[in-house]
Design an enzyme around this catalytic site. Structure first.
Site, short mmCIF file in Angstrom:
data_model
loop_
_atom_site.label_atom_id
_atom_site.label_comp_id
_atom_site.label_asym_id
_atom_site.label_seq_id
_atom_site.Cartn_x
_atom_site.Cartn_y
_atom_site.Cartn_z
CB ALA A 24 103.94 55.10 44.52
CG ASP A 106 107.25 59.62 38.02
OD1 ASP A 106 108.41 60.06 38.13
OD2 ASP A 106 106.53 59.37 39.01
CG HIS A 123 110.40 49.42 40.25
ND1 HIS A 123 109.33 49.64 41.06
CD2 HIS A 123 111.25 48.63 40.97
CE1 HIS A 123 109.51 49.02 42.23
NE2 HIS A 123 110.67 48.41 42.20
CB CYS A 159 116.96 43.91 15.17
SG CYS A 159 116.09 43.95 16.75
ZN LIG Z 1 116.19 45.93 17.90
#
Ligand SMILES: [Zn+2]
Length: 259
Positions: A24, A106, A123, A159
């Site tokens: 960070a 980021d 992450h 979906c």
């Molecule tokens: Zn989907």
């Protein structure tokens, strides 16, 4: 500090595989707040609302999540890479970068010009949104546009599944492929450079030790002392941007000398 900078530059030039590990602290210099600091979003929201399990199980948590995620996303969208990001991108261009293992979400390594295949995002990334059911990937900005128009917990066009920014939440497992590859690259490198991480978040924090154990040199560049300073071959306490700009300049000088 000049001596240290020159030493790092020499090591980079002599190394066969350089792995950069970014935290960070690298992005705060681009104006991205460290969310764990006082006054950060965690002071104003209850982290429990953001556990993955709660996101899955109820609409109210999802709406709160999206509101907080939007607050975190806005400064990231505007942020520009700083001198440290640019120096790392330049290391790739001169052929001195095996990969970047990053804790940041980021997208600034991409913006700085590093190629996709060199970036391992431990992450995840805030620049994309994923459907949790069919795994369709969306550009973040498109979904934020829908959020602004009133979809407070947007769903997949294909979906109807839950859409979530492609970052890793509390209680959500780490991306397997990236994590495995990060360990693999850490164990095969001969120089491991930590930039802007205090090395406390696991499993990332164990990677410098893995590199060391396999014989790599370890360099740590961070404003404050870290959990791994003692095992490092060299520690520089300073601002990532200015240190890395100087390191890059020195790398180029050494490369020029040798050609
Ligand atoms: Zn989907």
């Amino acid at each position: 500090m000049t001596k240290e900078i020159e030493k790092v530059a020499q090591w980079i030039v002599n190394a066969k595989r350089v792995v950069v590990f970014a935290g960070a602290g690298l992005s705060t210099e681009s104006g991205i707040p460290d969310f764990r600091s006082p006054g950060g979003v965690w002071d104003r929201y209850n982290p429990e609302d953001f556990y993955f399990q709660n996101f899955i199980s109820n609409e109210t948590s999802r709406e709160k999540y999206w509101q907080m995620a939007t607050e975190m996303y806005e400064p990231m969208k505007k942020a520009q890479p700083n001198l440290a990001h640019l120096a790392i991108a330049e290391l790739e261009r001169v052929g001195k970068l095996d990969c970047i293992i990053t804790q940041n979400v980021d997208g600034l390594h991409h913006k700085a010009g590093n190629s996709e295949k060199k970036i391992l995002e431990l992450h995840g990334t805030a620049m994309h949104v994923t459907c949790l059911s069919c795994h369709k990937r969306y550009d973040r900005e498109n979904i934020q546009e829908r959020w602004r128009k009133g979809e407070k917990a947007p769903r997949c066009n294909d979906c109807g599944g839950l859409l979530k920014p492609a970052t890793i939440s509390f209680g959500q497992s780490m991306p397997e492929t990236e994590t495995e590859e990060a360990y693999e690259r850490s164990s095969r490198c001969d120089l491991f450079i930590v930039i802007g991480s205090s090395l406390v978040v696991q499993p990332a924090a164990s990677m410098p030790a893995v590199a060391k154990r396999h014989g790599a040199k370890l360099v740590i560049i961070n404003r404050d002392p870290t959990a791994c300073d003692e095992m490092a071959d060299l520690v520089i306490h300073g601002q990532a941007g200015s240190v890395m700009a100087n390191v890059l300049e020195s790398v180029k000088a050494v490369l020029a000398d040798r050609s």
